[in-house]
Motif scaffolding. Structure first.
Motif, PDB file in Angstrom:
ATOM      1  N   LEU A  51       0.800  -1.227   0.000  1.00  0.00           N
ATOM      2  CA  LEU A  51       0.000   0.000   0.000  1.00  0.00           C
ATOM      3  C   LEU A  51       0.838   1.285   0.000  1.00  0.00           C
ATOM      4  N   PRO A  52       1.937   1.376   0.758  1.00  0.00           N
ATOM      5  CA  PRO A  52       2.744   2.613   0.688  1.00  0.00           C
ATOM      6  C   PRO A  52       3.275   2.890  -0.724  1.00  0.00           C
ATOM      7  N   GLN A  53       3.729   1.846  -1.414  1.00  0.00           N
ATOM      8  CA  GLN A  53       4.248   2.028  -2.765  1.00  0.00           C
ATOM      9  C   GLN A  53       3.128   2.379  -3.752  1.00  0.00           C
ATOM     10  N   ILE A  54       1.963   1.771  -3.574  1.00  0.00           N
ATOM     11  CA  ILE A  54       0.821   2.099  -4.438  1.00  0.00           C
ATOM     12  C   ILE A  54       0.409   3.547  -4.224  1.00  0.00           C
ATOM     13  N   ARG A  55       0.391   3.969  -2.982  1.00  0.00           N
ATOM     14  CA  ARG A  55       0.020   5.361  -2.660  1.00  0.00           C
ATOM     15  C   ARG A  55       0.930   6.343  -3.384  1.00  0.00           C
ATOM     16  N   ASP A  56       2.227   6.104  -3.326  1.00  0.00           N
ATOM     17  CA  ASP A  56       3.166   7.011  -3.987  1.00  0.00           C
ATOM     18  C   ASP A  56       3.092   6.890  -5.509  1.00  0.00           C
ATOM     19  N   GLY A  57       2.805   5.680  -6.002  1.00  0.00           N
ATOM     20  CA  GLY A  57       2.805   5.456  -7.438  1.00  0.00           C
ATOM     21  C   GLY A  57       1.692   6.161  -8.179  1.00  0.00           C
ATOM     22  N   VAL A  58       0.501   6.256  -7.582  1.00  0.00           N
ATOM     23  CA  VAL A  58      -0.625   6.892  -8.268  1.00  0.00           C
ATOM     24  C   VAL A  58      -1.101   8.160  -7.564  1.00  0.00           C
ATOM     25  N   GLY A  59      -0.356   8.599  -6.567  1.00  0.00           N
ATOM     26  CA  GLY A  59      -0.661   9.873  -5.914  1.00  0.00           C
ATOM     27  C   GLY A  59      -1.895   9.857  -5.047  1.00  0.00           C
ATOM     28  N   LEU A  60      -2.053   8.825  -4.230  1.00  0.00           N
ATOM     29  CA  LEU A  60      -3.203   8.735  -3.333  1.00  0.00           C
ATOM     30  C   LEU A  60      -2.910   9.425  -2.008  1.00  0.00           C
ATOM     31  N   SER A  61      -3.950   9.933  -1.376  1.00  0.00           N
ATOM     32  CA  SER A  61      -3.828  10.408   0.000  1.00  0.00           C
ATOM     33  C   SER A  61      -3.893   9.212   0.938  1.00  0.00           C
ATOM     34  N   ASP A  62      -3.620   9.434   2.228  1.00  0.00           N
ATOM     35  CA  ASP A  62      -3.701   8.331   3.187  1.00  0.00           C
ATOM     36  C   ASP A  62      -5.103   7.745   3.230  1.00  0.00           C
ATOM     37  N   SER A  63      -6.130   8.614   3.221  1.00  0.00           N
ATOM     38  CA  SER A  63      -7.506   8.107   3.249  1.00  0.00           C
ATOM     39  C   SER A  63      -7.865   7.426   1.937  1.00  0.00           C
ATOM     40  N   GLY A  64      -7.359   7.961   0.827  1.00  0.00           N
ATOM     41  CA  GLY A  64      -7.642   7.351  -0.458  1.00  0.00           C
ATOM     42  C   GLY A  64      -7.000   5.991  -0.620  1.00  0.00           C
ATOM     43  N   THR A  65      -5.852   5.799   0.043  1.00  0.00           N
ATOM     44  CA  THR A  65      -5.150   4.526  -0.055  1.00  0.00           C
ATOM     45  C   THR A  65      -6.008   3.375   0.455  1.00  0.00           C
ATOM     46  N   THR A  66      -6.804   3.623   1.488  1.00  0.00           N
ATOM     47  CA  THR A  66      -7.632   2.561   2.037  1.00  0.00           C
ATOM     48  C   THR A  66      -8.637   2.030   1.014  1.00  0.00           C
ATOM     49  N   TRP A  67      -8.997   2.862   0.031  1.00  0.00           N
ATOM     50  CA  TRP A  67      -9.979   2.423  -0.947  1.00  0.00           C
ATOM     51  C   TRP A  67      -9.402   1.477  -1.986  1.00  0.00           C
ATOM     52  N   VAL A  68      -8.076   1.344  -2.019  1.00  0.00           N
ATOM     53  CA  VAL A  68      -7.492   0.296  -2.842  1.00  0.00           C
ATOM     54  C   VAL A  68      -7.915  -1.073  -2.289  1.00  0.00           C
ATOM     55  N   VAL A  69      -8.039  -1.158  -0.976  1.00  0.00           N
ATOM     56  CA  VAL A  69      -8.525  -2.375  -0.324  1.00  0.00           C
ATOM     57  C   VAL A  69     -10.044  -2.392  -0.271  1.00  0.00           C
ATOM     58  N   ASN A  70     -10.630  -1.265   0.104  1.00  0.00           N
ATOM     59  CA  ASN A  70     -12.076  -1.223   0.331  1.00  0.00           C
ATOM     60  C   ASN A  70     -12.896  -1.418  -0.938  1.00  0.00           C
ATOM     61  N   ALA A  71     -12.411  -0.918  -2.076  1.00  0.00           N
ATOM     62  CA  ALA A  71     -13.180  -1.042  -3.313  1.00  0.00           C
ATOM     63  C   ALA A  71     -13.373  -2.502  -3.682  1.00  0.00           C
ATOM     64  N   TYR A  72     -12.336  -3.301  -3.510  1.00  0.00           N
ATOM     65  CA  TYR A  72     -12.433  -4.735  -3.785  1.00  0.00           C
ATOM     66  C   TYR A  72     -13.385  -5.404  -2.790  1.00  0.00           C
ATOM     67  N   GLY A  73     -13.155  -5.143  -1.487  1.00  0.00           N
ATOM     68  CA  GLY A  73     -13.973  -5.778  -0.463  1.00  0.00           C
ATOM     69  C   GLY A  73     -15.429  -5.377  -0.540  1.00  0.00           C
ATOM     70  N   LEU A  74     -15.685  -4.117  -0.901  1.00  0.00           N
ATOM     71  CA  LEU A  74     -17.059  -3.622  -0.987  1.00  0.00           C
ATOM     72  C   LEU A  74     -17.822  -4.337  -2.102  1.00  0.00           C
ATOM     73  N   ALA A  75     -17.233  -4.389  -3.293  1.00  0.00           N
ATOM     74  CA  ALA A  75     -17.904  -5.059  -4.412  1.00  0.00           C
ATOM     75  C   ALA A  75     -18.036  -6.558  -4.164  1.00  0.00           C
ATOM     76  N   PHE A  76     -17.005  -7.165  -3.623  1.00  0.00           N
ATOM     77  CA  PHE A  76     -17.022  -8.600  -3.355  1.00  0.00           C
ATOM     78  C   PHE A  76     -18.116  -8.947  -2.354  1.00  0.00           C
ATOM     79  N   GLY A  77     -18.133  -8.248  -1.211  1.00  0.00           N
ATOM     80  CA  GLY A  77     -19.101  -8.563  -0.164  1.00  0.00           C
ATOM     81  C   GLY A  77     -20.532  -8.279  -0.568  1.00  0.00           C
ATOM     82  N   ALA A  78     -20.744  -7.210  -1.337  1.00  0.00           N
ATOM     83  CA  ALA A  78     -22.108  -6.809  -1.678  1.00  0.00           C
ATOM     84  C   ALA A  78     -22.732  -7.684  -2.754  1.00  0.00           C
ATOM     85  N   LEU A  79     -21.903  -8.302  -3.598  1.00  0.00           N
ATOM     86  CA  LEU A  79     -22.440  -9.003  -4.769  1.00  0.00           C
ATOM     87  C   LEU A  79     -22.356 -10.521  -4.684  1.00  0.00           C
TER      88      LEU A  79
END
Length: 485
Positions: free
Chosen positions: A35-63
């Motif tokens: 996650l630290p390297q992904i954050r720096d690679g695409v210019g995410l904020s600390d809060s935005g970085t969590t959505w790299v994990v949350n976006a997957y988990g949200l779609a997976f769990g909901a569907l």
């Protein structure tokens, strides 16, 4: 479900289907150490970085429920192939992403693919192996690859990030999906559509939106707190939508969650206990790498290597689970497994800021791997036991949903408790000690949850008198230890 082609080799088909489950678990955990390297690679904020994990988990769990029902109505092999195609393409897109919106959208699409392929693959395993020792061994393999996939994700995530860059964690998942896709075409026999009636669009819509609001609220609560207005609003929306779902299901002629599903075997209790196990499972693999990196100072690669003993114990426990269950019974097996995992977590709750891997993590990891794997295999078996064949995909989606939603709730609560303990300790202690105080609280609460779950295990002996069609069920053969209850 009636297989329309001769099964060339159930073992070969199982290997392919287990590979599908491995890729899902791999994608779930492979991003954590990068996650630290992904954050720096695409210019995410600390809060935005969590959505790299949350976006997957949200779609997976909901569907997951939708994916399971679609597999029953449209054909399990067909839905599995579609899910694999979406999953692989989304993984490739995530690796090629150069901006945060594209990366997060690709992760959400990856979760959608996983939500289709996971319940379809489990339903196909149930079709290939009828109730009995053969199915028990097959689900043991299923549990082994689930644990191995989670551990391999941490290991590969660290190794690939250090050697080739964070993009390769997604390329690796895309490349790994390809042989599974080819193997499904070549080795998994086609099957007929098994479900009947129309797709429950109102029920599907309301429950998907409800699960989306719930998981979104829980993930947001970890960052913003439980009293944040957006979090409270998400929970309020969840309550309204779940109420609407219940009302819709009562009137629909072909409901998404038919009542017969919960009258089958021990589906209800199995899913309830799986949710409790999931609340600990996901939190464990969230906090453990953080302790290794932030307190012990391990590199991503060393952190991944540290997961290998736990993964080995997980694979051993998954292999032994059916054998143990036949010898001492389902209830005793689940109870012993939960107590073993709880012992490992109690051991972890004694970690120190100046500890070491050998003294503080190796022993607990082995206990946790054994207990977690045996409990997972047995609860999966119980959650699909006695289910009518036309509902096998839905049952697979339901047990995955229980684990995923339980994990989201557990992680949100435990992250809050750990953060509060760390903040209090930071007033008068250095950062490593403060962080360790939070992790100790998290592991201690996990142990308490498992001890409570073990106390509920005797409920597994309760059976309903009617099966999925209203007739007496024909459950899998049980050992004498279980029949005596």
């Amino acid at each position: 479900m009636r297989i329309t082609a001769t099964t060339r080799s159930p073992g070969a088909a199982l290997a392919v289907l287990a590979g599908a489950q491995f890729t899902v678990m791999l994608a779930t955990s492979i991003v954590n150490v990068a996650l630290p390297q992904i954050r720096d690679g695409v210019g995410l904020s600390d809060s935005g970085t969590t959505w790299v994990v949350n976006a997957y988990g949200l779609a997976f769990g909901a569907l997951l429920l939708v994916g399971g029902r679609a597999a029953d109505l449209l054909g399990r092999r067909r839905v599995l192939l579609a899910g694999l195609a979406v999953f692989g393409a989304a993984s490739l897109a995530a690796g090629l992403a150069t901006s945060s919106p594209v990366l997060i959208a690709a992760r959400a699409l990856q979760g959608m693919g996983a939500a289709a392929l996971a319940p379809a693959a489990l339903a196909l395993v149930m079709d290939l192996f009828p109730p009995g020792p053969g199915r028990g061994r097959a689900l043991g393999v299923w549990g082994a690859v689930s644990g191995a996939g989670g551990a391999a994700g941490v290991l590969l995530g660290g190794a690939l990030t250090e050697a080739m860059g964070w993009q390769w964690i997604f390329f690796a998942v895309a490349i790994g999906t390809l042989p599974v896709l080819v193997g499904t075409v070549a080795g998994v026999p086609p099957a007929t559509v098994t479900g009947s009636g129309r797709f429950d669009l109102p029920g599907t819509t309301t429950v998907t939106l409800a699960l989306t609001a719930l998981v979104w609220g829980l993930t947001t609560a970890r960052r913003s707190g439980w009293t944040d207005t957006t979090v409270l609003g998400a929970f309020a929306v969840t309550s309204v939508l779940l109420t609407a779902f219940v009302l819709v299901e009562r009137r629909h002629p072909n409901p998404l969650l038919p009542p017969r599903l919960f009258r089958a075997g021990r589906v209800t209790v199995g899913n309830a206990l799986m949710a409790l196990l999931g609340s600990v499972w996901i939190a464990l693999f969230f906090f453990l790498p953080l302790y290794q990196q932030q307190v012990l100072g391990s590199s991503p690669l060393v952190t991944g290597l540290g997961q290998l003993p736990l993964a080995a114990a997980n694979m051993l426990g998954s292999t032994l689970a059916p054998r143990i269950s036949r010898r001492i019974g389902a209830t005793a097996t689940v109870t012993a497994a939960l107590l073993t995992e709880a012992a490992g977590l109690l051991w972890l709750s004694r970690i120190g800021a100046h500890g070491s891997y050998a003294a503080d993590l190796l022993g607990p990891g082995i206990l946790i791997g054994l207990g977690l794997s045996i409990a997972f295999v047995q609860l999966t078996t119980l959650s699909v036991e006695g289910v009518a064949r036309q509902d096998a995909g839905l049952a697979g989606g339901l047990v995955n949903t229980s684990r995923q939603v339980g994990g989201a709730i557990g992680l949100a609560v435990l992250a809050t408790l750990a953060g509060t303990a760390t903040a209090r300790a930071a007033v008068h202690q250095p950062q490593p000690e403060a962080l360790t105080a939070g992790y100790r609280i998290a592991f201690g609460v996990c142990a308490a949850v498992l001890l409570s779950t073990a106390a509920l295990a005797p409920l597994l002996t309760r059976r309903t008198a009617t099966g999925p069609s209203g007739a007496s069920p024909s459950p899998a053969p049980q050992p004498a230890a279980d029949r005596r209850h």
